[in-house]
Design a protein around this motif. Structure first.
Motif, PDB file in Angstrom:
ATOM      1  N   TYR A 187      33.208  27.865  71.858  1.00 17.79           N
ATOM      2  CA  TYR A 187      33.209  29.348  71.434  1.00 17.79           C
ATOM      3  C   TYR A 187      33.673  29.356  69.987  1.00 17.79           C
ATOM      4  O   TYR A 187      34.495  28.359  69.620  1.00 17.79           O
ATOM      5  N   GLU A 188      33.741  30.503  69.313  1.00 20.56           N
ATOM      6  CA  GLU A 188      34.459  30.410  67.974  1.00 20.56           C
ATOM      7  C   GLU A 188      35.733  31.290  68.101  1.00 20.56           C
ATOM      8  O   GLU A 188      35.594  32.570  68.692  1.00 20.56           O
ATOM      9  N   ALA A 189      36.449  31.035  67.074  1.00 22.67           N
ATOM     10  CA  ALA A 189      37.665  31.837  66.865  1.00 22.67           C
ATOM     11  C   ALA A 189      38.336  31.564  65.635  1.00 22.67           C
ATOM     12  O   ALA A 189      38.320  30.708  65.224  1.00 22.67           O
ATOM     13  N   TRP A 190      39.276  32.676  65.217  1.00 24.31           N
ATOM     14  CA  TRP A 190      40.351  32.237  64.242  1.00 24.31           C
ATOM     15  C   TRP A 190      41.409  31.619  64.703  1.00 24.31           C
ATOM     16  O   TRP A 190      41.888  32.225  65.906  1.00 24.31           O
ATOM     17  N   VAL A 191      42.075  30.542  64.176  1.00 18.56           N
ATOM     18  CA  VAL A 191      43.100  29.990  64.659  1.00 18.56           C
ATOM     19  C   VAL A 191      44.066  30.288  63.821  1.00 18.56           C
ATOM     20  O   VAL A 191      44.019  30.120  62.519  1.00 18.56           O
TER      21      VAL A 191
ATOM     22  N   GLY B  27      38.418  14.466  70.534  1.00 19.56           N
ATOM     23  CA  GLY B  27      38.696  15.490  71.711  1.00 19.56           C
ATOM     24  C   GLY B  27      37.913  16.855  71.429  1.00 19.56           C
ATOM     25  O   GLY B  27      36.918  16.794  70.653  1.00 19.56           O
ATOM     26  N   ARG B  28      38.346  17.786  72.100  1.00 17.96           N
ATOM     27  CA  ARG B  28      37.770  19.011  71.959  1.00 17.96           C
ATOM     28  C   ARG B  28      37.896  19.650  70.694  1.00 17.96           C
ATOM     29  O   ARG B  28      36.866  20.450  70.080  1.00 17.96           O
ATOM     30  N   ASP B  29      39.067  19.833  70.258  1.00 19.35           N
ATOM     31  CA  ASP B  29      39.366  20.587  68.767  1.00 19.35           C
ATOM     32  C   ASP B  29      39.663  19.620  67.688  1.00 19.35           C
ATOM     33  O   ASP B  29      40.931  19.052  67.814  1.00 19.35           O
ATOM     34  N   ARG B  30      39.128  19.434  66.482  1.00 13.63           N
ATOM     35  CA  ARG B  30      39.181  18.485  65.425  1.00 13.63           C
ATOM     36  C   ARG B  30      39.630  19.301  64.220  1.00 13.63           C
ATOM     37  O   ARG B  30      38.779  20.419  63.913  1.00 13.63           O
ATOM     38  N   TYR B  31      40.580  18.881  63.682  1.00 17.09           N
ATOM     39  CA  TYR B  31      41.073  19.700  62.117  1.00 17.09           C
ATOM     40  C   TYR B  31      41.055  18.685  61.036  1.00 17.09           C
ATOM     41  O   TYR B  31      41.520  17.593  61.272  1.00 17.09           O
TER      42      TYR B  31
ATOM     43  N   GLU C  41      35.021  26.477  65.430  1.00 27.49           N
ATOM     44  CA  GLU C  41      34.409  26.267  66.722  1.00 27.49           C
ATOM     45  C   GLU C  41      35.054  25.464  67.706  1.00 27.49           C
ATOM     46  O   GLU C  41      35.430  24.222  67.554  1.00 27.49           O
ATOM     47  N   LEU C  42      35.739  26.079  68.723  1.00 26.42           N
ATOM     48  CA  LEU C  42      36.532  25.242  69.723  1.00 26.42           C
ATOM     49  C   LEU C  42      35.718  25.066  71.149  1.00 26.42           C
ATOM     50  O   LEU C  42      34.709  25.678  71.538  1.00 26.42           O
ATOM     51  N   SER C  43      36.291  24.359  72.041  1.00 25.77           N
ATOM     52  CA  SER C  43      35.890  24.458  73.425  1.00 25.77           C
ATOM     53  C   SER C  43      37.059  24.535  74.267  1.00 25.77           C
ATOM     54  O   SER C  43      38.135  24.195  74.363  1.00 25.77           O
ATOM     55  N   ASN C  44      36.480  25.261  75.534  1.00 20.15           N
ATOM     56  CA  ASN C  44      37.661  25.384  76.636  1.00 20.15           C
ATOM     57  C   ASN C  44      37.714  23.909  77.530  1.00 20.15           C
ATOM     58  O   ASN C  44      36.977  23.245  77.245  1.00 20.15           O
ATOM     59  N   ARG C  45      38.585  24.111  78.465  1.00 24.69           N
ATOM     60  CA  ARG C  45      38.647  23.075  79.433  1.00 24.69           C
ATOM     61  C   ARG C  45      37.280  22.517  80.146  1.00 24.69           C
ATOM     62  O   ARG C  45      37.039  21.576  80.645  1.00 24.69           O
TER      63      ARG C  45
END
Length: 258
Positions: free
Chosen positions: A121-125, A91-95, A112-116
């Motif tokens: 985009y990049e972000a700290w999670v 899917g969009r975000d993998r860990y 590196e994440l993705s929106n719907r």
């Protein structure tokens, strides 16, 4: 059994951090061809143990199977709380397993994440470990670039020896972005000191710890400035005494004696 599917899933397990110890169980399930199946993974990590249930499902249109997600559980050690969280690998975000482990210990991971709409985009999670949804999962919090935390600029505030070597500098940045509490060597007034750094984007700082896991406070951005007293010493002082102690420390840094 679809052998190409087996090889693909085997590599996916490896790069997700689960090693190659599940290959026989994976092959056995693919040969039986159920609608879906789970694999159990257990190992030691850090000072404790972890347990994960890996979830696989079969395509409705072919004999292909997909590794969709895993539920990671931190096995309590001492006073550590039992925690569990569902992480996705498709899917969009993998860990990866290491990223998930760090998140479940309250650390932050740069992704590196993705929106719907599929935009990347990049972000700290970070996980909000104080709240859970109806499925027992913690909510994800995100701190985007415009939030104001600049890891490289924050690192440059500290007299870290590894920053003087380009390859070691990048290794340090990569480790902190993975969520690790990373060892470094700082050149302080008392000499070279082994300390540990952890990114804290929520408060736009780096947390500094000693070898016993006690958080330290850095006095200032100038090279060579030392750490303050450890928490155990600070608690013994009243507010006025602590203020006076800090003045003396700063005075010594300016060559004023005391």
């Amino acid at each position: 059994m679809n052998h190409k599917n087996y090889e693909y899933l085997k590599e996916q397990l490896l790069y997700s951090g689960f090693g190659n110890g599940l290959e026989d169980s994976l092959k056995d399930n693919l040969q039986r061809q159920p609608e879906g199946f789970q694999l159990l993974f257990q190992t030691g990590m850090g000072k404790g143990r972890i347990r994960a249930e890996l979830n696989f499902s079969r395509s409705s249109q072919s004999d292909m199977y997909f590794f969709n997600s895993y539920r990671l559980e931190i096995v309590p050690q001492g006073t550590e709380q039992r925690r569990a969280q569902l992480f996705y690998v498709n899917g969009r975000d993998r860990y990866t397993l290491k990223e998930a482990y760090n998140l479940m210990h309250g650390r932050s991971v740069f992704k590196e994440l993705s929106n719907r709409q599929g935009d990347r985009y990049e972000a700290w999670v970070q996980l909000d470990l104080k709240t859970m949804d109806i499925n027992g999962n913690h909510r994800f919090r995100q701190f985007h670039k415009n939030y104001g935390f600049d890891l490289q600029s924050e690192l440059d505030r500290y007299p870290i020896r590894e920053l003087e070597m380009p390859d070691r500098r990048q290794d340090l940045i990569d480790a902190l972005q993975l969520g690790n509490r990373q060892p470094v060597t700082m050149e302080l007034e008392k000499g070279e000191t082994r300390l540990y750094l952890q990114a804290n984007p929520q408060f736009k700082v780096l947390n500094v710890y000693d070898e016993n896991g006690i958080r330290q406070e850095f006095l200032g951005p100038e090279k060579g400035m030392d750490l303050t007293m450890e928490k155990t010493d600070r608690k013994k002082l009243s507010t006025g005494e602590l203020s006076e102690a800090k003045k003396k420390i700063h005075g010594r840094k300016r060559g004023l004696g005391g």
